[in-house]
Enzyme design. Structure first.
Site, mmCIF file in Angstrom:
data_model
loop_
_atom_site.group_PDB
_atom_site.id
_atom_site.type_symbol
_atom_site.label_atom_id
_atom_site.label_comp_id
_atom_site.label_asym_id
_atom_site.label_seq_id
_atom_site.Cartn_x
_atom_site.Cartn_y
_atom_site.Cartn_z
ATOM 1 N N LYS A 1 40.634 44.815 26.899
ATOM 2 C CA LYS A 1 40.125 43.735 27.758
ATOM 3 C C LYS A 1 38.725 44.097 28.232
ATOM 4 O O LYS A 1 38.546 44.961 29.075
ATOM 5 C CB LYS A 1 41.010 43.488 28.978
ATOM 6 N N GLU B 1 39.024 56.587 34.525
ATOM 7 C CA GLU B 1 37.655 57.093 34.707
ATOM 8 C C GLU B 1 37.032 56.183 35.762
ATOM 9 O O GLU B 1 36.781 55.007 35.504
ATOM 10 C CB GLU B 1 36.906 57.058 33.374
ATOM 11 N N GLU C 1 29.728 54.519 46.872
ATOM 12 C CA GLU C 1 29.110 54.234 45.578
ATOM 13 C C GLU C 1 28.404 52.884 45.646
ATOM 14 O O GLU C 1 29.031 51.867 45.935
ATOM 15 C CB GLU C 1 30.184 54.214 44.483
HETATM 16 P P1 ADP Z 1 33.437 46.555 39.123
HETATM 17 O O1 ADP Z 1 33.806 46.498 40.580
HETATM 18 O O2 ADP Z 1 32.362 47.506 38.838
HETATM 19 O O3 ADP Z 1 33.261 45.208 38.484
HETATM 20 P P2 ADP Z 1 36.137 46.807 38.405
HETATM 21 O O4 ADP Z 1 36.917 48.052 38.608
HETATM 22 O O5 ADP Z 1 36.389 45.647 39.311
HETATM 23 O O6 ADP Z 1 34.640 47.224 38.389
HETATM 24 O O7 ADP Z 1 36.320 46.259 36.929
HETATM 25 C C1 ADP Z 1 36.502 47.060 35.798
HETATM 26 C C2 ADP Z 1 37.461 46.365 34.852
HETATM 27 O O8 ADP Z 1 38.717 46.229 35.510
HETATM 28 C C3 ADP Z 1 37.058 44.954 34.435
HETATM 29 O O9 ADP Z 1 37.426 44.747 33.089
HETATM 30 C C4 ADP Z 1 37.883 44.079 35.354
HETATM 31 O O10 ADP Z 1 38.149 42.796 34.824
HETATM 32 C C5 ADP Z 1 39.164 44.883 35.450
HETATM 33 N N1 ADP Z 1 39.990 44.607 36.637
HETATM 34 C C6 ADP Z 1 39.586 44.217 37.868
HETATM 35 N N2 ADP Z 1 40.636 44.051 38.690
HETATM 36 C C7 ADP Z 1 41.745 44.356 37.964
HETATM 37 C C8 ADP Z 1 43.150 44.389 38.243
HETATM 38 N N3 ADP Z 1 43.628 44.084 39.447
HETATM 39 N N4 ADP Z 1 43.987 44.758 37.247
HETATM 40 C C9 ADP Z 1 43.521 45.092 36.032
HETATM 41 N N5 ADP Z 1 42.219 45.079 35.707
HETATM 42 C C10 ADP Z 1 41.337 44.713 36.649
#
Ligand code: ADP
Length: 497
Positions: free
Chosen positions: A191, A266, A400
């Site tokens: 994804k 990570e 961060e």
């Molecule tokens: P950022 O805050 O830098 O955008 P995230 O950790 O929110 O980083 O996002 C990293 C990835 O995790 C993206 O692919 C996002 O769609 C996904 N993501 C965000 N929230 C969730 C969740 N609750 N469950 C699974 N994947 C998620």
């Protein structure tokens, strides 16, 4: 998007309406028919419309990956055949390098010179490195102390692997996830981040062209709370590999509990970059620039806490301020751009919010400290920013930011700076600048981080393990360390009596 920008992209890829997802070897629209827009952050305009994956699409993708893992041609391929497929992907990436670089820059905003020189070639390298591992996944023979027993281990794939990646290095993150998982014989549902789905999907086309059997690689774009959450909690997914924020990493771990799926994470960082007075100052200042401003500071290892010995503090600060103020902000696609936009409106608000908080708490910007205006006002540009007059407890020094914002902090001696550098919930990376070999080894031992860079910064290679201490995550990517994340050990006992 301006006409000139669209015209630079050679492929028909952007002309699809919408860009489709890859499930079971087919390019399909979402089950719901929903789509979402991906934005060009240089201009704030819609770049492409993409099929929006949801729980139902994840169910289909997981079913396709399960079928491919259990019964397709994939488990019967020899290790050499798996390796050749990965090698072929590397070749196709190189063949389509310019198109991939442009797509990456248009979708993410990063300067095209870096997409060309770094993102795309390192992605190809990653596939090539792991192509070699497919034929080297060995078990052991075990000298057990029970008579007449012959005991050995097999290293087997985990099964169906879900991989969730962020938007800062969309193509490289896809390769860090896909290449080792496939080398080890798993099947995958990837994804991509909702902000930057395009290059992962184009990579999916190249993976199909390389000849991977259907269902081995499935790519489902969509939002985190819907598509990501459905993948993370899916009962038929054996393992999740996640790169992203610490906050979401904790949710991924919670979602894994249902079927005790394996998880590697990570996550975030607040990495210290430490300049001793005996460092070669020209390189140290340049290194401090690269550590924070590379990729607009949207790097989990960004050297966002710059500790400088008090005897050289003023000169380093003025060198950094001077260099930062000369950086050329511009559209990602402009080859002269040093610093592109942040990835999204949300990220722009987050970073400018941190800058305002910093000012309120008493920090002083020696350069930057504002959103960029004039002809860049439509995009998500923030000036490269250096903060002085900061102390360790301020928000700017603890959290961060994920933007082009560095705090400079003076220190007096090695023990003190090591302790201060370690006072963080994170432990991803650290930089040390010195010409004294004793300091090098003392600091390498003292710093609690998964990667230590000495007289350099932000170095990555497919062969060198990478991952975090503390709340920066667990598990390692790259090198042979990552093989543990994508295989499991089976022990076989044979009675020879
Ligand atoms: P950022 O805050 O830098 O955008 P995230 O950790 O929110 O980083 O996002 C990293 C990835 O995790 C993206 O692919 C996002 O769609 C996904 N993501 C965000 N929230 C969730 C969740 N609750 N469950 C699974 N994947 C998620």
């Amino acid at each position: 998007m301006t006409k000139r920008e669209t015209d630079t992209v050679q492929s028909a890829f952007l002309k699809q309406q919408p860009v489709k997802m890859l499930i079971g070897g087919q390019w399909v629209e979402s089950a719901s028919g929903k789509t979402f827009d991906t934005i060009n952050p240089s201009t704030g305009e819609v770049l492409a419309t993409v099929a929006e994956g949801d729980a139902e699409d994840m169910n289909r993708a997981v079913a396709a990956a399960r079928k491919a893992f259990e019964s397709g041609p994939w488990p019967r391929l020899t290790p050499s055949q798996r390796g050749r497929l990965l090698w072929k992907v590397a070749e196709l990436i190189e063949k389509n390098a310019e198109e991939l670089a442009e797509l990456e820059t248009l979708d993410n905003g990063k300067p095209i010179k870096y997409s060309r020189a770094s993102d795309v070639p390192l992605t190809a390298d990653h596939f090539r490195y792991f192509a070699g591992w497919a034929t080297k996944l060995e078990g052991d023979t075990i000298p057990v102390s029970i008579p007449n027993m012959f005991t050995y281990t097999l290293r087997e794939p985990m099964g169906v692997v879900g991989q969730i990646i962020p938007w800062n290095f969309p193509l490289q993150m896809a390769s860090w996830k896909l290449a080792p998982a496939l080398a080890c014989g798993n099947t995958v549902i990837l994804k991509p981040a909702e902000q930057t789905p395009l290059t992962a999907l184009r990579l999916g086309e190249l993976i199909c062209e390389a000849g991977f059997p259907e269902g081995v690689v499935n790519i489902v774009p969509g939002f985190g709370e819907t598509a990501g959450a459905a993948l993370a909690s899916h009962p038929d997914v054996d393992k999740i590999a996640f790169t992203g924020s610490t906050e979401v990493g904790k949710k991924i771990l919670q979602a894994s509990v249902g079927n005790l799926k394996r998880v590697t994470l990570e996550l975030g960082g607040k990495s210290p970059n430490i300049i001793f007075p005996d460092a070669d100052m020209k390189y140290a200042v340049r290194g401090a620039m690269n550590a924070i401003f590379f990729n607009q500071g949207q790097v989990c290892t960004a050297g966002s806490r710059l500790f400088v010995h008090k005897s050289v503090y003023d000169s380093v600060l003025s060198g950094l301020t001077d260099n930062a103020s000369k950086m050329k902000l511009g559209l990602g696609i402009d080859p002269n751009t040093d610093l592109g936009p942040l990835v999204s409106q949300e990220q722009l608000e987050r970073v400018t919010g941190y800058i305002e908080t910093g000012k309120r708490e008493g920090a002083k910007a020696t350069t930057g400290g504002e959103r960029a205006g004039n002809e860049l006002a439509k995009g998500y540009f923030v000036q490269p920013t250096v903060f002085d007059n900061v102390h360790d407890d301020m928000t700017l020094a603890r959290e961060e930011i994920f933007g082009p914002v560095v705090v400079a902090l003076p220190f007096e001696n090695l023990e003190e700076v090591a302790a201060r550098a370690n006072r963080s919930i994170y432990g991803l990376a650290a930089g040390v600048w010195t010409s004294d070999v004793k300091k090098v080894h003392k600091m390498a031992a003292a710093l609690k981080a998964g990667v230590i860079w000495v007289n350099t910064y932000n170095m990555f290679d497919a062969a060198a393990p990478f991952g975090g201490y503390k709340q920066s995550g667990y598990g390692r990517e790259m090198g042979h360390a990552v093989l543990d994340a994508y295989t499991q050990i089976k022990t076989v006992w044979i009675n020879l009596r």
